[in-house]
Design an enzyme around this catalytic site. Structure first.
Site, mmCIF file in Angstrom:
data_model
loop_
_atom_site.group_PDB
_atom_site.id
_atom_site.type_symbol
_atom_site.label_atom_id
_atom_site.label_comp_id
_atom_site.label_asym_id
_atom_site.label_seq_id
_atom_site.Cartn_x
_atom_site.Cartn_y
_atom_site.Cartn_z
ATOM 1 N N CYS A 2 31.571 31.399 27.014
ATOM 2 C CA CYS A 2 32.012 30.014 27.210
ATOM 3 C C CYS A 2 32.518 29.752 28.629
ATOM 4 C CB CYS A 2 33.103 29.601 26.241
ATOM 5 S SG CYS A 2 32.567 29.538 24.545
ATOM 6 N N ARG A 27 28.486 34.612 32.431
ATOM 7 C CA ARG A 27 29.482 34.929 31.403
ATOM 8 C C ARG A 27 28.844 35.082 30.028
ATOM 9 N NH1 ARG A 27 34.851 32.841 33.055
ATOM 10 N NH2 ARG A 27 35.348 32.397 30.902
ATOM 11 N N TRP A 75 29.194 29.969 23.901
ATOM 12 C CA TRP A 75 28.777 31.246 23.320
ATOM 13 C C TRP A 75 29.265 31.180 21.878
ATOM 14 C CZ3 TRP A 75 30.940 35.803 21.289
ATOM 15 C CH2 TRP A 75 30.135 36.943 21.360
ATOM 16 N N ASN A 101 37.172 26.365 25.606
ATOM 17 C CA ASN A 101 36.964 27.821 25.581
ATOM 18 C C ASN A 101 38.046 28.410 24.692
ATOM 19 O OD1 ASN A 101 35.041 27.597 27.487
ATOM 20 N ND2 ASN A 101 36.147 28.666 29.106
ATOM 21 N N GLY A 102 37.709 29.465 23.959
ATOM 22 C CA GLY A 102 38.711 30.133 23.131
ATOM 23 C C GLY A 102 38.427 29.935 21.656
ATOM 24 N N GLU A 495 28.416 56.150 29.773
ATOM 25 C CA GLU A 495 28.150 54.927 30.521
ATOM 26 C C GLU A 495 26.636 54.724 30.700
ATOM 27 O OE1 GLU A 495 29.477 52.299 31.241
ATOM 28 O OE2 GLU A 495 28.434 51.494 32.958
ATOM 29 N N LYS A 499 24.630 51.462 29.352
ATOM 30 C CA LYS A 499 23.841 50.618 30.272
ATOM 31 C C LYS A 499 22.455 50.378 29.689
ATOM 32 C CE LYS A 499 25.907 49.200 32.284
ATOM 33 N NZ LYS A 499 27.297 49.040 32.574
ATOM 34 N N GLU A 502 22.666 48.074 26.554
ATOM 35 C CA GLU A 502 23.031 46.695 26.892
ATOM 36 C C GLU A 502 21.845 45.876 27.374
ATOM 37 O OE1 GLU A 502 27.416 46.224 28.745
ATOM 38 O OE2 GLU A 502 26.154 47.622 29.825
ATOM 39 N N HIS A 518 26.044 69.554 17.210
ATOM 40 C CA HIS A 518 26.726 69.239 15.957
ATOM 41 C C HIS A 518 26.253 67.925 15.362
ATOM 42 C CE1 HIS A 518 29.230 72.651 16.877
ATOM 43 N NE2 HIS A 518 29.424 72.130 18.085
ATOM 44 N N LYS A 617 29.749 38.344 29.644
ATOM 45 C CA LYS A 617 30.390 39.051 30.748
ATOM 46 C C LYS A 617 31.899 39.101 30.550
ATOM 47 C CE LYS A 617 30.372 40.839 34.901
ATOM 48 N NZ LYS A 617 29.879 42.218 34.942
#
Ligand code: G6P
Length: 622
Positions: A2, A27, A75, A101-102, A495, A499, A502, A518, A617
């Site tokens: 948002c 975002r 969003w 927003n929120g 990471e 990546k 995503e 394991h 984001k």
């Protein structure tokens, strides 16, 4: 996640709104809209699902010359991504338009109350509740006032009354047809930035849209309501009344938010890393005292000597840099460290010694869970620090002190340069804490020398780009990947896997290389490549055995190895070489080929690299 923009002044509002919304695209969003006030005092709302380009087309077919307007990228949280649910929303009898927003937690109960009063809902959003609530608090316009305008203070009071009834978080931009020469803004928990121009004001949920328009900004604080007019800005607190506002100078250049010669922001940001790392280091390495210098910790060496334990709390990629920080601080400074997911820490009740120092690590400085964890730790009386990229962000403002990364704006949703800058900040923090304790002058000097070489090594690692693109072609159709590494390279493996997930939507798992026996080893087959992060170091031989175990089961291996390592070329199917560096600096250099590998695979699979599906984001909801 948002985004809000607003404009009042001599320009055509819609031009700024569209440009601002484009700059907030990073975002993450799924629909967008604008509202303007026309000359005949009507509110025009235009909305569309999908990209800002679609909204621009809609606007082009019905342009409006108004100099007052608000815009929003949504969003989806309450209700699917549809035109009806997109913002702005009308309130009352179309007397106001609002963007939010929120998340409003008590929206269901307010919605029933407002429905009972006769308000009609056209969307499933929590925002429409706020729109009608403000209209309700304002009350009907008295019929005996034809031609007379009610005082603008009535609008401010109505907003204050309405937000007093809300539970949750909000950043609000509102325009009323009754007060066409003003934009109203209010916040609690969701950031809003006001840009001050000459005879114009701008509003946005972060500073990106303002760059190039004005460098004078005001950060609205929680529980504040602002009235933006062409020539004035008034801010008041919901309960305390008028407050003064500080105008700060924004130090970002507009070319930092343009793609330049690159096809994607992500690629640009990957290639910017030698420079962003230099910026993170700038002025922070003191050779004379063989230590690091941080101007913003706001703690004396005496305070810091009392620290017996550090807790890093973060989400996503920033959580991975926290893990790197754990290895660094324990190894170099001998301080016990724990790394906590912010979303878990905020509701856990871990016993914490009074000498525990909290570090929230966050690129955006706005991640809702990280902010909540920080607040909970503050409430318990701990000192809190932020390691943050966005200057003036909520977490940066609320922490007792911290370290700014100075990595420059990161637009690609998948974090790259902010991650390596976080690791760099943590290396310097380990040096600093180490030098306060047992780390010798000589070792401190040696560390500084090696740290200074990192940007050049990153530069060299980037020269493998073409080779990495070739490797990506070979493995682009695989649907599962393993990422394995040990010691300092274990967080790097996590990471690398994140990546890839995503941006290419490929299932990938990161593991400590030895732990692979394991469970994950059961996944190994010809179609499941394992990416081994194994530059030289004391654990190299052990990782080599893990690699052999994978090869013995027919799994292809891509190795990230130190240049000069000939042995690896004989066992791995593909090798990406990076320059040699000491173990504690390897996470920064090894991250580069992993970022590039994900980028190229995602590109080959036709994915939207900068705006991956479902991701945001800046995750400003819980
Ligand atoms: C989102 C982003 C990630 C980021 C995480 C934490 O999930 O997509 O790239 O790592 O939030 O964000 P922060 O701004 O707190 O580092």
């Amino acid at each position: 996640m948002c985004g809000i923009v607003g404009y009042i002044g001599p320009r055509i509002a819609q031009d700024f709104l569209l440009e601002g919304l484009r700059r907030l695209e990073y975002r993450g969003y799924d629909s967008a809209g604008t509202a303007t006030i026309s000359q005949d005092r009507e509110l025009n709302i235009t909305k569309s699902v999908g990209r800002i380009a679609m909204l621009a087309n809609e606007i082009q077919s019905a342009p409006c010359n108004s100099g007052v307007g608000i815009g929003h990228t949504r969003w989806a949280t309450h209700g699917a991504a549809t035109v009806a649910n997109a913002h702005p929303h009308f309130g009352g009898d179309n007397i106001l338009a609002i963007a939010h927003n929120g998340v409003i937690e008590n929206f269901a109960e307010l919605r029933s109350l407002l429905k009972a009063k006769g308000y009609e809902f056209r969307s499933e959003t929590d925002t429409e509740v706020v729109a009608h609530l403000i209209a309700d608090c304002l009350g009907p316009r008295p019929t005996e006032l034809p031609g007379m305008q009610r005082s603008i203070q009535m609008a401010v009071d109505a907003i204050k009354k309405a937000i007093g009834k809300l539970r949750g978080t909000f950043g609000l931009a509102i325009i009323f047809k009754e007060w066409p020469d003003a934009i109203f803004a209010a916040r609690l928990g969701s950031p809003l930035v006001i840009g001050v121009g000459d005879g114009e004001h701008f509003l946005a949920s972060d500073a990106q849209p303002l760059i190039g328009f004005t460098d004078r900004i005001v950060y609205l604080a929680d529980n504040q309501v602002a009235v933006l007019k062409r020539d004035s800005l008034q801010v008041s607190h919901r309960e305390a009344g008028p407050v003064s506002h500080d105008i700060q100078v924004l130090a970002v250049e507009s070319n930092q938010v343009e793609m330049g010669e690159y096809d994607h922001f992500m690629l640009k940001e990957i290639f910017e890393q030698p420079e962003s790392l230099r910026n993170t280091m700038r002025g922070r390495l003191n050779e004379e005292d063989a230590t690091a210098v941080f101007g913003g910790l706001n703690l004396t060496p005496q305070d810091l000597l009392k620290v017996k334990r550090i807790v890093f709390t973060a989400c996503g990629t920033s959580w991975h840099s926290g893990l790197v920080g754990e290895y660094l601080l324990e190894d170099i400074a001998q301080i016990p460290v724990e790394v906590e997911y912010a979303s878990e820490l905020r509701y856990r009740n871990p016993p914490m010694d009074e000498n525990t120092l909290i570090f929230a690590i966050t690129q955006s400085g706005e991640t809702a869970d990280t902010l909540a964890a920080l607040r909970e730790m503050k409430r318990k009386g701990h000192l809190t620090m932020a390691i943050c990229n966005v200057v003036g962000s909520s977490i940066a403002q609320e922490a007792d002190g911290g370290i700014y990364l100075h990595a420059g704006p990161e637009i690609g949703v998948a974090s790259t340069k902010a991650y390596t800058s976080q690791c760099m900040a943590l290396v310097m923090l380990a040096l600093y804490f180490g030098r306060l304790r047992h780390l010798s002058y000589n070792r401190g000097r040696k560390m500084i020398k090696l740290i200074k070489e990192v940007p050049d090594k990153v530069e060299q690692a980037l020269t493998e780009n073409d080779r990495i693109a070739e490797i990506a072609r070979k493995y682009q159709h695989c649907n599962n990947f393993l990422y394995l590494g040990r010691h300092y390279n274990f967080p790097t493996a996590l990471e690398g896997a994140l990546k890839l997930k995503e941006i290419s939507y490929i299932h990938a798992e990161g593991y400590p290389a030895a732990e692979m026996k394991h469970g994950p080893i059961a996944l190994v087959d010809e179609q499941t490549p394992s990416v081994f992060v194994m530059p030289q170091g004391f654990i190299y031989e052990k990782v080599m055995s893990n690699l052999e175990e994978i090869k013995a089961r027919g799994g292809p291996v891509i190795a990230i190895a130190a240049e000069g390592d000939k042995r690896i070329a004989e066992v791995a199917d593909d090798v990406i070489y990076i320059p040699q560096t000491v173990e504690y600096l390897q996470p920064i250099v090894s991250a580069i080929p992993l970022q590039l590998l994900s980028y190229h695979i995602a590109l080959l699979r036709g994915c939207d690299v900068d705006k991956p599906r479902n991701l945001a984001k800046s995750v400003t909801v819980e």
